[in-house]
Design a protein around this motif. Structure first.
Motif, PDB file in Angstrom:
ATOM      1  N   UNK A 205      23.223  48.413  60.282  1.00 15.00           N
ATOM      2  CA  UNK A 205      23.207  49.762  59.726  1.00 15.00           C
ATOM      3  C   UNK A 205      24.591  50.401  59.711  1.00 15.00           C
ATOM      4  N   UNK A 206      25.558  49.794  60.424  1.00 14.18           N
ATOM      5  CA  UNK A 206      26.899  50.361  60.507  1.00 14.18           C
ATOM      6  C   UNK A 206      27.811  49.895  59.383  1.00 14.18           C
ATOM      7  N   UNK A 207      27.555  48.691  58.837  1.00 12.90           N
ATOM      8  CA  UNK A 207      28.479  48.126  57.858  1.00 12.90           C
ATOM      9  C   UNK A 207      27.741  47.330  56.807  1.00 12.90           C
ATOM     10  N   UNK A 208      28.243  47.408  55.576  1.00  9.14           N
ATOM     11  CA  UNK A 208      27.665  46.632  54.479  1.00  9.14           C
ATOM     12  C   UNK A 208      27.849  45.140  54.702  1.00  9.14           C
ATOM     13  N   UNK A 209      28.854  44.754  55.508  1.00  2.82           N
ATOM     14  CA  UNK A 209      29.210  43.342  55.640  1.00  2.82           C
ATOM     15  C   UNK A 209      28.757  42.712  56.950  1.00  2.82           C
ATOM     16  N   UNK A 210      28.165  43.485  57.857  1.00  4.68           N
ATOM     17  CA  UNK A 210      27.775  42.913  59.145  1.00  4.68           C
ATOM     18  C   UNK A 210      26.746  41.801  58.968  1.00  4.68           C
ATOM     19  N   UNK A 211      26.848  40.801  59.855  1.00  2.00           N
ATOM     20  CA  UNK A 211      25.994  39.620  59.798  1.00  2.00           C
ATOM     21  C   UNK A 211      26.201  38.861  58.489  1.00  2.00           C
ATOM     22  N   UNK A 212      27.470  38.608  58.184  1.00  2.03           N
ATOM     23  CA  UNK A 212      27.837  37.841  57.003  1.00  2.03           C
ATOM     24  C   UNK A 212      29.063  37.002  57.319  1.00  2.03           C
ATOM     25  N   UNK A 213      29.324  36.031  56.477  1.00  2.00           N
ATOM     26  CA  UNK A 213      30.490  35.154  56.622  1.00  2.00           C
ATOM     27  C   UNK A 213      31.269  35.164  55.325  1.00  2.00           C
ATOM     28  N   UNK A 214      32.574  35.494  55.418  1.00  2.00           N
ATOM     29  CA  UNK A 214      33.439  35.459  54.244  1.00  2.00           C
ATOM     30  C   UNK A 214      34.358  34.237  54.339  1.00  2.00           C
ATOM     31  N   UNK A 215      34.367  33.431  53.276  1.00  2.00           N
ATOM     32  CA  UNK A 215      35.238  32.264  53.190  1.00  2.00           C
ATOM     33  C   UNK A 215      36.212  32.463  52.036  1.00  2.00           C
ATOM     34  N   UNK A 216      37.522  32.304  52.331  1.00  2.00           N
ATOM     35  CA  UNK A 216      38.550  32.530  51.315  1.00  2.00           C
ATOM     36  C   UNK A 216      39.558  31.389  51.333  1.00  2.00           C
ATOM     37  N   UNK A 217      39.361  30.367  50.502  1.00  2.00           N
ATOM     38  CA  UNK A 217      40.390  29.330  50.368  1.00  2.00           C
ATOM     39  C   UNK A 217      41.491  29.787  49.410  1.00  2.00           C
ATOM     40  N   UNK A 218      42.706  29.305  49.657  1.00  3.51           N
ATOM     41  CA  UNK A 218      43.832  29.656  48.801  1.00  3.51           C
ATOM     42  C   UNK A 218      44.857  28.549  48.752  1.00  3.51           C
ATOM     43  N   UNK A 219      45.570  28.454  47.616  1.00  7.63           N
ATOM     44  CA  UNK A 219      46.627  27.453  47.433  1.00  7.63           C
ATOM     45  C   UNK A 219      47.867  28.163  46.907  1.00  7.63           C
TER      46      UNK A 219
END
Length: 296
Positions: A205-219
Motif C-alpha cells: 500500500x506504500x508503493x506502486x513498485x513494492x513486491x516487484x523485481x526490475x531487471x535492466x540489462x545494458x550495453x
C-alpha cells in the motif's frame, strides 16, 4: 538545499585533490599510463586506501506517455552521490554509500524548473529521498573485469505522491548490479555490459513498485580517439515484473550516446543523452546527464 551544498563542496574537493595529484605526475608518465576512463570502468575496483567519488546528475523530461499519448510536460531530476574506498588486498573489495536527491515538477512546467526547488503545491516536490550502504566485489579472482555492486536503499520519503506530485518510491530496494567489460586489442574500442536487478519490497500500500523485481540489462560501446577522450553508444532495456504485490508491470527501451573526458589524472567528466524509444505503462521521454568522477 543542504544536499546540494554538500555536493558543491564535494565537487570543489574533487577539483582541488585532482589538481594536486596532477602536479605530482609528469608528462612522460601521462603518455605511458592508461587514463582512468580507460582503466576504471564500473566493473573495475580501486585498490586499498584509494577513493572513488562520483557525482551524477540525471534530468528526465517527457511530453508523451503510453497511458494518454500527448501530456503536459513532466520533469524528474535525480542527483546521485557515490563514495567508495578500497579495502583488503588485490582490488577485490570496495565499500561505500550512495545518496540520492530528487526534484520533480509536473503539469506543464518547464524542464529547468526542477532547479527552482520551490515546492509549489500541486506541481513540485524535492528532497533527499534515499540512502544506501553499498559494497563492490570481484567474485572470481582470475576475472578482475567482472564485478558485482550490491546496495540496500533505505527510503527517506513519507509519501510517494503528495498533492498529485510523485517524488520517489516509498519502499526498500535491494539492488545488485553485475558488470563486465572487454577491451579490444589496441585499446581503441571497449565493450561494457551491465545487468541491474532491483528487488522492491515493503507494504504494497506504500508503493506502486513494492513486491516487484526490475531487471535492466545494458550495453555500452566506447571508442577512444585518445587515452583522455571517448565517445560511446548505449542501449538499455528495463522490465518490471510483478511478484505478487500491486498489479503493475512496466517495460521500456532506451537508446543513446555520450562522451567522457579525462580533465586531470584523477578527475573526469561525462555527458550522456538517452531517448525512450518504446515502452508499456511508462513515459516516452528523454534524459540529459552529466557527471564528475574522481579516483585518487
Amino acid at each position: 538545499m543542504i544536499i546540494f551544498r554538500i555536493q558543491i563542496l564535494v565537487a570543489t574537493l574533487l577539483l582541488i585533490s585532482s589538481a594536486t595529484f596532477a602536479q605530482d605526475t609528469n608528462d612522460s608518465n601521462d603518455n605511458q599510463a592508461r587514463s582512468n576512463i580507460q582503466q576504471y570502468t564500473p566493473s573495475k575496483l580501486i585498490g586499498k586506501g584509494q577513493w572513488d567519488l562520483k557525482w551524477f546528475n540525471n534530468l528526465y523530461t517527457e511530453t508523451e506517455d503510453t497511458f494518454s499519448g500527448d501530456i503536459p510536460r513532466n520533469s524528474f531530476f535525480t542527483s546521485t552521490l557515490e563514495v567508495y574506498t578500497g579495502v583488503g588486498e588485490n582490488k577485490r573489495w570496495n565499500v561505500g554509500a550512495i545518496l540520492e536527491f530528487r526534484s520533480n515538477v509536473i503539469g506543464g512546467r518547464g524542464a529547468l524548473e526542477v532547479f527552482q526547488f520551490d515546492g509549489e503545491e500541486g506541481s513540485a516536490r524535492s528532497g533527499l529521498t534515499s540512502i544506501a550502504p553499498s559494497v563492490k566485489f570481484v567474485p572470481i579472482r582470475s576475472l578482475s573485469n567482472f564485478s558485482i555492486q550490491s546496495s540496500f536503499f533505505i527510503p527517506l520519503v513519507d509519501n510517494e505522491t503528495e498533492n498529485g506530485v510523485f517524488l520517489d518510491q516509498n519502499g526498500f530496494i535491494w539492488q545488485n548490479r553485475f558488470f563486465y567489460d572487454y577491451v579490444f586489442p589496441g585499446d581503441k574500442w571497449q565493450l561494457f555490459s551491465e545487468i541491474n536487478s532491483e528487488l522492491n519490497f515493503g507494504d504494497e500500500n506504500d508503493s506502486f513498485a513494492n513486491n516487484s523485481l526490475r531487471l535492466t540489462p545494458g550495453v555500452f560501446l566506447s571508442y577512444f580517439p585518445s587515452s583522455k577522450f571517448t565517445v560511446l553508444a548505449l542501449a538499455q532495456h528495463s522490465q518490471l515484473l510483478n511478484l505478487g504485490g500491486t498489479d503493475f508491470s512496466q517495460d521500456f527501451t532506451a537508446l543513446g550516446g555520450g562522451v567522457k573526458y579525462q580533465l586531470t589524472d584523477a578527475l573526469n567528466i561525462e555527458g550522456l543523452y538517452t531517448n525512450f524509444v518504446r515502452g508499456n505503462d511508462t513515459g516516452l521521454g528523454e534524459t540529459f546527464n552529466i557527471g564528475l568522477r574522481a579516483i585518487f
